[in-house]
Design a protein around this motif. Structure first.
Motif, mmCIF file in Angstrom:
data_model
loop_
_atom_site.group_PDB
_atom_site.id
_atom_site.type_symbol
_atom_site.label_atom_id
_atom_site.label_comp_id
_atom_site.label_asym_id
_atom_site.label_seq_id
_atom_site.Cartn_x
_atom_site.Cartn_y
_atom_site.Cartn_z
ATOM 1 N N GLU A 1 0.843 -1.206 0.000
ATOM 2 C CA GLU A 1 0.000 0.000 0.000
ATOM 3 C C GLU A 1 0.878 1.256 0.000
ATOM 4 O O GLU A 1 0.641 2.195 -0.751
ATOM 5 C CB GLU A 1 -0.909 0.053 1.241
ATOM 6 C CG GLU A 1 -2.260 -0.569 1.046
ATOM 7 C CD GLU A 1 -2.286 -1.973 1.607
ATOM 8 O OE1 GLU A 1 -1.183 -2.508 1.880
ATOM 9 O OE2 GLU A 1 -3.380 -2.544 1.756
ATOM 10 N N ASP B 1 2.157 6.874 -6.642
ATOM 11 C CA ASP B 1 1.105 7.827 -7.024
ATOM 12 C C ASP B 1 1.355 9.227 -6.467
ATOM 13 O O ASP B 1 0.507 10.099 -6.621
ATOM 14 C CB ASP B 1 -0.258 7.318 -6.531
ATOM 15 C CG ASP B 1 -0.608 5.997 -7.187
ATOM 16 O OD1 ASP B 1 -0.231 5.810 -8.345
ATOM 17 O OD2 ASP B 1 -1.244 5.152 -6.532
ATOM 18 N N GLU C 1 1.392 10.121 -3.341
ATOM 19 C CA GLU C 1 0.404 10.404 -2.295
ATOM 20 C C GLU C 1 1.031 10.410 -0.902
ATOM 21 O O GLU C 1 0.326 10.593 0.083
ATOM 22 C CB GLU C 1 -0.714 9.353 -2.332
ATOM 23 C CG GLU C 1 -1.582 9.419 -3.572
ATOM 24 C CD GLU C 1 -2.765 10.369 -3.410
ATOM 25 O OE1 GLU C 1 -2.990 10.857 -2.283
ATOM 26 O OE2 GLU C 1 -3.451 10.628 -4.414
ATOM 27 N N THR D 1 1.565 0.188 -13.306
ATOM 28 C CA THR D 1 0.854 1.469 -13.380
ATOM 29 C C THR D 1 1.007 2.078 -14.769
ATOM 30 O O THR D 1 0.046 2.559 -15.364
ATOM 31 C CB THR D 1 1.428 2.429 -12.324
ATOM 32 O OG1 THR D 1 1.462 1.736 -11.093
ATOM 33 C CG2 THR D 1 0.600 3.664 -12.182
ATOM 34 N N VAL E 1 -1.066 0.065 -17.325
ATOM 35 C CA VAL E 1 -2.500 0.330 -17.238
ATOM 36 C C VAL E 1 -2.810 1.663 -17.913
ATOM 37 O O VAL E 1 -3.733 1.792 -18.708
ATOM 38 C CB VAL E 1 -2.977 0.347 -15.761
ATOM 39 C CG1 VAL E 1 -4.416 0.819 -15.674
ATOM 40 C CG2 VAL E 1 -2.850 -1.038 -15.158
ATOM 41 N N ARG E 2 -1.984 2.651 -17.606
ATOM 42 C CA ARG E 2 -2.194 3.970 -18.206
ATOM 43 C C ARG E 2 -2.106 3.885 -19.727
ATOM 44 O O ARG E 2 -2.938 4.413 -20.449
ATOM 45 C CB ARG E 2 -1.132 4.939 -17.689
ATOM 46 C CG ARG E 2 -1.562 6.390 -17.692
ATOM 47 C CD ARG E 2 -0.385 7.290 -17.436
ATOM 48 N NE ARG E 2 0.375 6.866 -16.266
ATOM 49 C CZ ARG E 2 0.141 7.317 -15.042
ATOM 50 N NH1 ARG E 2 -0.794 8.180 -14.826
ATOM 51 N NH2 ARG E 2 0.886 6.902 -14.027
ATOM 52 N N VAL F 1 -7.502 6.001 -10.538
ATOM 53 C CA VAL F 1 -6.170 6.492 -10.158
ATOM 54 C C VAL F 1 -5.207 6.433 -11.346
ATOM 55 O O VAL F 1 -4.530 7.416 -11.652
ATOM 56 C CB VAL F 1 -5.610 5.676 -8.961
ATOM 57 C CG1 VAL F 1 -4.164 6.049 -8.690
ATOM 58 C CG2 VAL F 1 -6.455 5.915 -7.722
ATOM 59 N N ASP F 2 -5.157 5.292 -12.036
ATOM 60 C CA ASP F 2 -4.121 5.117 -13.054
ATOM 61 C C ASP F 2 -4.461 5.778 -14.390
ATOM 62 O O ASP F 2 -3.610 6.392 -15.012
ATOM 63 C CB ASP F 2 -3.859 3.624 -13.296
ATOM 64 C CG ASP F 2 -3.022 3.046 -12.167
ATOM 65 O OD1 ASP F 2 -2.592 3.839 -11.316
ATOM 66 O OD2 ASP F 2 -2.808 1.835 -12.141
ATOM 67 N N THR G 1 -6.684 10.520 -10.827
ATOM 68 C CA THR G 1 -7.432 11.103 -9.705
ATOM 69 C C THR G 1 -6.679 10.843 -8.390
ATOM 70 O O THR G 1 -6.090 9.778 -8.223
ATOM 71 C CB THR G 1 -8.830 10.445 -9.618
ATOM 72 O OG1 THR G 1 -9.380 10.416 -10.922
ATOM 73 C CG2 THR G 1 -9.742 11.214 -8.696
ATOM 74 N N SER G 2 -6.704 11.812 -7.491
ATOM 75 C CA SER G 2 -6.016 11.639 -6.211
ATOM 76 C C SER G 2 -6.828 10.702 -5.328
ATOM 77 O O SER G 2 -8.030 10.530 -5.519
ATOM 78 C CB SER G 2 -5.850 12.980 -5.515
ATOM 79 O OG SER G 2 -7.106 13.431 -5.054
ATOM 80 N N TYR G 3 -6.151 10.103 -4.336
ATOM 81 C CA TYR G 3 -6.832 9.161 -3.442
ATOM 82 C C TYR G 3 -8.023 9.855 -2.766
ATOM 83 O O TYR G 3 -9.089 9.281 -2.616
ATOM 84 C CB TYR G 3 -5.883 8.643 -2.357
ATOM 85 C CG TYR G 3 -4.792 7.711 -2.845
ATOM 86 C CD1 TYR G 3 -4.616 7.430 -4.198
ATOM 87 C CD2 TYR G 3 -3.928 7.099 -1.940
ATOM 88 C CE1 TYR G 3 -3.614 6.582 -4.629
ATOM 89 C CE2 TYR G 3 -2.920 6.246 -2.358
ATOM 90 C CZ TYR G 3 -2.757 5.995 -3.701
ATOM 91 O OH TYR G 3 -1.755 5.151 -4.124
ATOM 92 N N ALA G 4 -7.779 11.087 -2.319
ATOM 93 C CA ALA G 4 -8.826 11.801 -1.584
ATOM 94 C C ALA G 4 -10.064 11.992 -2.469
ATOM 95 O O ALA G 4 -11.198 11.807 -2.012
ATOM 96 C CB ALA G 4 -8.294 13.139 -1.117
ATOM 97 N N MET H 1 -6.863 2.826 -0.687
ATOM 98 C CA MET H 1 -5.485 2.334 -0.750
ATOM 99 C C MET H 1 -5.441 0.809 -0.819
ATOM 100 O O MET H 1 -4.690 0.240 -1.605
ATOM 101 C CB MET H 1 -4.687 2.832 0.450
ATOM 102 C CG MET H 1 -4.408 4.326 0.379
ATOM 103 S SD MET H 1 -3.566 4.923 1.836
ATOM 104 C CE MET H 1 -1.910 4.341 1.536
#
Lengths: 243, 183
Positions: free
Chosen positions: A10, A17, A19, A49, A52-53, B128-129, B133-136, B150
């Motif tokens: 995770e 990402d 994050e 990733t 996928v993109r 996301v990918d 888009t952000s997680y939030a 997550m």
């Protein structure tokens, strides 16, 4: 239990990402340096990733149905004014010629916008000067570059984007060191107005200082000097952002 | 200020039109079908235009549109379930020429693997990918906690890595020639 076991998948995903907050990011990077199995896990996730993109990147919605044609025409007709309006409301800079996402500006060292006689023009020209090999920043840069290219192509603007690399930034365009080679290949295939450049002086320096004979990714152009190119482009009215 | 309102409306239309390809890609990732994706995209854009007053914060247009698209997709998914044909299922799993063709192309392989993910994981990983888009924002759009975003994302990615690896092995076997020249 070795400390790297604390880094969950995770966390690695969140690292890819962008994050994670600064302390977590630094922690992951430190662990990555010392742990090859962690690097392998990161590599697999990062590759996925990218894949996928890339799997959907060239998809386009079929041409719109007849009833919506006037909607499209209206879109074209008011494009210039709308670019300006959106610029005011959504925080664009440079009189609407460049959509400044906080992601890119957040990591930029220098931003120089040439606004002379460009306000009425749809012509969009940007040099992204890359001097870092930080995967997080590079990922961010590629995301933004892709967004800009697709947005401006969709709006029918003439768009030119140069990714100019020197120093550590060369890692991005070197075969073997680039974590984004597949993605770059996809971008090159999709946008012929994207050019990748490597500074010859920096390549020479790499050879003299580290004995590395760099092999570049396909389609990467070698220019005599990054500095010379930047000055020239700025003179020609290009927007310049250093990462 | 009708003039100002009109201008804002036009501006919204313009931004909606620019979002069309983005929505289409997402829809495609969810249903893996060009016609259905086109319908979903049109449906979402029509709804967005009709309900444009509900958009409170113009900066959150993308997120708002994603929410609408998710609803359209769920409506479609629900209606489709009633007519689900068991024969389609059989064909889907078989080693048909179509399957082999799918496996021969990397992009098709990935799309196929994503299409087989559980709905909840597929939504998160594509938002996301593909959409960045952000997680939030994903958490807010899908109304789930960020921790769930997550874990779903991570599970989806690990499943995809595994499936793609398996598929690659299958392809390698398929490509092995069955005939051998014997002197």
């Amino acid at each position: 239990m070795s400390p790297t076991h604390n880094i969950s998948d995770e966390t690695l995903c969140a690292y890819i990402d962008g994050e994670l907050d600064q302390p977590e990011r630094i922690w992951v990077e430190q662990e990555l340096e010392s742990d090859s199995s962690l690097r392998l896990r990161l590599k697999k996730l990062a590759q996925l990733t990218e894949q996928v993109r890339g799997a959907y990147a060239d998809l386009e919605a079929p041409a719109q149905k007849q009833k919506n044609t006037s909607f499209l025409q209206a879109r074209l007709a008011i494009a210039a004014s709308v670019v300006f309006m959106v610029g005011l409301t959504a925080g664009w800079i440079g009189g609407g010629q460049y959509n400044a996402q906080p992601g890119l500006l957040g990591i930029a060292q220098t931003v120089s916008v040439n606004r002379s006689d460009q306000l009425d023009s749809d012509d969009f020209r940007l040099v992204l000067h890359i001097t870092t090999n930080d995967a997080y920043k590079l990922n961010n840069v590629l995301n933004e570059a892709e967004k800009l290219l697709s947005k401006h192509s969709e709006q029918g603007n003439k768009v030119s984007l140069i990714l100019l690399t020197n120093g550590k930034g060369l890692d991005l365009v070197r075969a073997g060191t680039s974590q984004f080679s597949e993605r770059i290949k996809n971008l090159q295939a999709r946008y012929e107005n994207l050019s990748l450049q490597a500074c010859q002086l920096a390549l020479k320096r790499l050879k003299i200082e580290k004995g590395i004979n760099a092999t570049l990714l396909p389609g990467v152009e070698v220019i005599p000097s990054a500095m010379g190119e930047i000055i020239q482009k700025q003179h020609e009215g290009w927007t310049y952002i250093k990462i | 200020m009708p003039v100002f309102k009109g201008l804002l409306q036009k501006q919204l239309h313009n931004r909606l039109a620019a979002s069309r390809n983005r929505l289409y890609r997402l829809a495609y990732a969810w249903c893996n079908d060009a016609t259905v994706s086109d319908d979903l995209t049109q449906d979402a854009m029509t709804k967005a235009l009709r309900n444009s007053r509900q958009l409170k914060d113009p900066a959150k247009l993308d997120q708002w549109l994603n929410g609408i698209l998710i609803n359209c997709w769920r409506d479609h998914y629900r209606s489709r379930k009633e007519h689900e044909n068991i024969d389609d299922y059989e064909l889907y799993e078989n080693d048909t020429p179509e399957q082999q063709w799918v496996q021969s192309d990397q992009r098709q392989r990935i799309r196929h693997a994503i299409a087989k993910l559980p709905e909840s994981q597929r939504m998160v990983v594509t938002l996301v990918d593909i959409d960045g888009t952000s997680y939030a924002d994903v958490a807010e759009t899908m109304q789930i906690p960020i921790g769930t975003v997550m874990s779903r994302l991570c599970r989806a990615r690990k499943t995809l890595i595994q499936r793609l690896q398996d598929l690659r092995q299958v392809t390698a076997t398929v490509n092995t020639p069955y005939l051998r020249r014997v002197k």
